[in-house]
Scaffold this active site. Sequence first.
Site, short mmCIF file in Angstrom:
data_model
loop_
_atom_site.label_atom_id
_atom_site.label_comp_id
_atom_site.label_asym_id
_atom_site.label_seq_id
_atom_site.Cartn_x
_atom_site.Cartn_y
_atom_site.Cartn_z
N GLU A 1 19.77 39.82 40.81
CA GLU A 1 19.85 38.49 41.40
C GLU A 1 18.67 38.09 42.29
OE1 GLU A 1 24.70 37.91 41.38
OE2 GLU A 1 23.69 38.20 43.31
N GLU B 1 28.09 40.19 35.65
CA GLU B 1 29.14 40.06 36.65
C GLU B 1 29.97 38.81 36.36
OE1 GLU B 1 27.71 40.01 40.67
OE2 GLU B 1 26.32 41.68 40.37
#
Length: 670
Positions: free
Chosen positions: A322, A428
Amino acid sequence: MPPRFLKEKENVYSPPRAASRRRFFVLAAIAALVLLVAAVIIPVYFTVIRKPSDRSASAGSSSGSSNSSTSGSSGNSNPKSAVAITGGDGSTVTMDNGSTFTYHNSFGGRWYWDANDPFNNGAQPQSWSPALNETFQYGVDRIYGVNLGGWLVTEPLSSVPALYQKYPGTIDEWTLSQAMAADTASGGLNQLEDHYKSFITEQDFAQIAAAGLNYVRIPLGYWAIETRQGEPFLAKTSWNYFLKAINWARKYGIRINLDFHSVPGSQNGWNHSGRLGTISFLNGTMGYANAQRTLDYIRIIAEFISQPQYSSVVTMLGIINEPRAIFISNENVQRFYGEAYSIVRTASGYGAGKGPIVSLHDAFNGLPWWAGWGPGADRLALDYHPYVAFDKPQPVDSITNHVTLPCTRWGNQLNQSMSAFGMTAAGEFSNAITDCGTYVNGVGQGSRYEGNYIYDSSFQRVGSCTPYIQWQNWDATYKKAMMQFAMSSMDALNNWFFWTWKVGNSTMSGTVEAPAWSYQLGLQQGWIPTDPRSALGACGNTDPFTGTLPGSATGSGGTTIDSSFLATIGWPPTTITNAAPVTGLPSYTPTGAVPTLTAASFTPTTSSVTINAGNGWNNPSDNAGFMVPINGCQYNDAWMESAEPTPPACTPARKRDDVPPSLITPAPQR
């Protein structure tokens, strides 16, 4: 086994009727001897000598299983002896700590562990998932995965919340480590190792296979390799537990996606990067130096997992979790990705079937933005994190009205990305439609749903989070809706890793307070499907992906990213956000000794067997030095805010490449 075996034999024979006492004792002695021999020889033959691999030459050893020499020691040992080396549903498993449990797997999975052949890849998680010694056909075989969040990189949500609740004011692993280190009476910083030992164990891997899952995504922080001055993390210890994870995954047939979750300086400023609040990776005066360190750590990890002893288990490497391109810049994210990809391929070797798939997070640009990126790449994948929980506005109605939302939001774009980019997976996602739950946003950060989220006051209060937290009060209708939402997500995403396998209990209630984020709790309570295949068709199409997956992403073709493309994006960057041209910034020089990762130690049960666990370095030609400070140069703190002044200039570091021209980043595709 011998006592049960003897009992069965005892029931066959009737007591003697007319024999003399002497004859009775002679016959009894002979019978006892025969039974003793049988009790010892038969189990040994069927469980050790006549292994499953004896029936098929391809049913066991990987190419890295070698009996030449023993290398490495990490304190991670394996059982010195075991009655059985393989088994299926109902069999008894001996764990690496010597204790046993009954293996339950209704999907035809089999475990396999032989202390004399610890790199045997004969295990299979389910009958319909390829064994570790078989080819996983990406784009055909689905990834049914789960994250082991909060284990080797702690965070308030996913780890045992009690870790943070014990030390009020701790908000990330940085502050938690400082608080633990000061608490010498409770064991100091070594309390983190107690967490590593207990939060995820071997039985979790057995349960993951039994849940129909075939992959785990394991977040790992850079402190598994080293820390530098002022960094409070527990250094080098989590690596020992990642080695355990490799052994456990191999034993139960699970593949691993190693996600490099936390890097020096932080890539996103969130608590799961190690430290909340700062972004000093490719941002600010230490941004370039931190990127140099990060590339070194990626290289060290890639060299280890590319060894043939480990490449069949650790099959995917997420090079950074991320990164926030909005702060780092799209240009520099691409430059970093190109250099990291080249480093991993240098470690593993170019060509089909060598080393891990390199997984790139979309940097929050969305999947269409990356279409066509990395032409000619070998084993490249795109990582996407689709969450509903952080939507604006938060939903005002029940989850029963949102059960098909994943189908309409994600299905088509995942399908298109599989064709336009290549292998795409949701690294995720969760079952949450609101940000309710203890520490979902972090310690003391409030929630959007209750209107007290500290980073954005524009969220209006919808209601109380209590109904979303107190799962004990959910009725059958609500659980059914949760199940439908989970199945829609799984079907739409096609290849996925749920966040997360387990959420620890809160000290306050003694139970899980973020239930929509725990796969394990959902299985136990009935809102996660016990067989992920049952989600196929939940969106009205039994196979949302209808295109053709590029061969390069599957490992069946390609050699390297097109050289002209790499030359265009180039490395190092020309400028760093919130800093200056890279030539005027602090940098490191590749003159240090590389801290090679060590392997686990194995103790065979046979003295004639020696085990080669690898030396931690797959490619001996990859011999560049480690990035270290230049003598005489001044450096800011690696975690310093970007507004801090640049230290005095010194001789620039030697660089691998000339500084390329500035890249003009194309506008995001929507």
